[in-house]
Design an enzyme around this catalytic site. Structure first.
Site, short mmCIF file in Angstrom:
data_model
loop_
_atom_site.label_atom_id
_atom_site.label_comp_id
_atom_site.label_asym_id
_atom_site.label_seq_id
_atom_site.Cartn_x
_atom_site.Cartn_y
_atom_site.Cartn_z
N GLU A 32 0.92 -1.11 -0.11
CA GLU A 32 -0.12 0.05 -0.11
C GLU A 32 0.86 1.41 0.10
O GLU A 32 1.95 1.11 0.70
CB GLU A 32 -0.77 -0.07 1.10
CG GLU A 32 -1.76 1.24 1.23
CD GLU A 32 -2.55 1.31 2.67
OE1 GLU A 32 -3.64 1.78 2.70
OE2 GLU A 32 -2.37 0.41 3.52
N LYS A 43 -9.68 1.73 -2.44
CA LYS A 43 -9.80 1.24 -1.11
C LYS A 43 -11.07 1.58 -0.60
O LYS A 43 -11.46 2.64 -0.72
CB LYS A 43 -8.65 1.71 -0.33
CG LYS A 43 -8.78 1.06 1.08
CD LYS A 43 -7.65 1.65 1.87
CE LYS A 43 -7.43 1.21 3.46
NZ LYS A 43 -6.48 1.90 4.07
N CYS A 73 -5.03 -3.27 2.58
CA CYS A 73 -4.88 -3.20 4.27
C CYS A 73 -6.24 -3.27 4.93
O CYS A 73 -6.42 -4.04 5.21
CB CYS A 73 -4.43 -1.64 4.43
SG CYS A 73 -3.52 -1.33 6.05
#
Length: 273
Positions: free
Chosen positions: A41, A113, A155
């Site tokens: 990330e 994300k 994440c």
């Protein structure tokens, strides 16, 4: 058997320097026989200073680095799964965007994300990703990768099983989970969550991670992992520092696991009463 490479990074506030590290890694990956490279990330820029970071964040179509990554994948012949980079979007916000660059020049696949890291930890750390970033709303998979059908997550998405349930329903062979986990949360949850998601989806989990003390003051957990569909660890890069590692992926393992425990086929929808 497919060989992949995983780059564990300690990304800083200089995009050029971070890019050069990825460039070196992709050719090392090629020379090591890997067909695909996975990075963490925020590979290109990890900077908690919103003002300073803002000078380096532009729209995807205006980013010279996106074009450079695309050429890099073609030049090396290695597919590049860039864990994520910050890109500007409408409304003055940013997206935390994963990008997959084909080795043959096909269009870039992107995923934003979904889940924003808004937390207050017992250590005193406070994070408000939503203050600057806009969450995505689309589940993304792509076929024809060296690891089969690949699902994308980033994440904090790891903590939300509905997303991984959907990726399992789409019969992903592998799921990329690039991350910049804090040391505190990583110590407690990183391994168990990644292994659980692999087992639930009966898929490989490939999690390239940030590690160490960064220029912006944060500290990340490391331990880039590859987990097989049975939940077994194939690779753990530890927390000693950045580096490049290789892992062999046996895609036949997926059908073996799904034949033994056909959880995806047995899944039933649950309706609240």
């Amino acid at each position: 058997m497919t060989k992949i490479a995983i780059l564990q990074m300690c990304s800083g506030i200089d995009p050029e320097r971070n890019y050069n590290e990825i460039r070196s890694a992709i050719f090392a990956a090629r020379d090591g026989g890997a067909e695909m490279l996975f990075t963490p990330e925020m590979s290109l820029l990890l900077d908690r200073d919103r003002v300073r970071a803002g000078t380096n964040i532009v729209r995807q179509e205006h980013s010279r680095f996106v074009a450079m990554f695309s050429r890099l994948a073609e030049e090396s012949g290695v597919m590049l799964a860039l864990g994520s980079m910050a890109v500007a979007v409408a409304g003055g916000r940013n997206a935390n965007r994963s990008m997959v660059f084909s080795a043959n020049g096909n269009s870039t696949v992107t995923y934003d994300k979904m889940h924003m890291f808004d937390v207050e930890l017992a250590t005193g750390e406070t994070w408000r990703e939503s203050a600057a970033y806009q969450p995505g709303n689309e589940v993304v998979t792509l076929d024809d990768t060296p690891v089969g059908r690949l699902g994308l997550a980033v994440c904090y998405d790891l903590r939300f099983p509905a997303l991984f349930g959907e990726l399992g329903d789409r019969r992903c062979d592998a799921i990329a989970v690039p991350a910049a986990f804090t040391r505190h949360t990583g110590d407690a949850h990183w391994h168990v969550l990644l292994r659980a998601r692999a087992i639930e989806a009966s898929a490989f989990i490939i999690a390239a991670a940030q590690v160490g003390k960064h220029e912006d003051g944060r500290e990340t957990y490391g331990h880039s992992l590859v987990v097989d569909p049975w939940g077994e660890l194939l690779l753990d890069m530890g927390s000693d520092g950045p580096g490049l590692a290789f892992c062999d992926i046996d895609l036949s393992r997926i059908s073996e696991v799904r034949a033994q425990v056909p959880a995806l086929a047995n899944r039933r929808s649950v309706t609240a009463v």
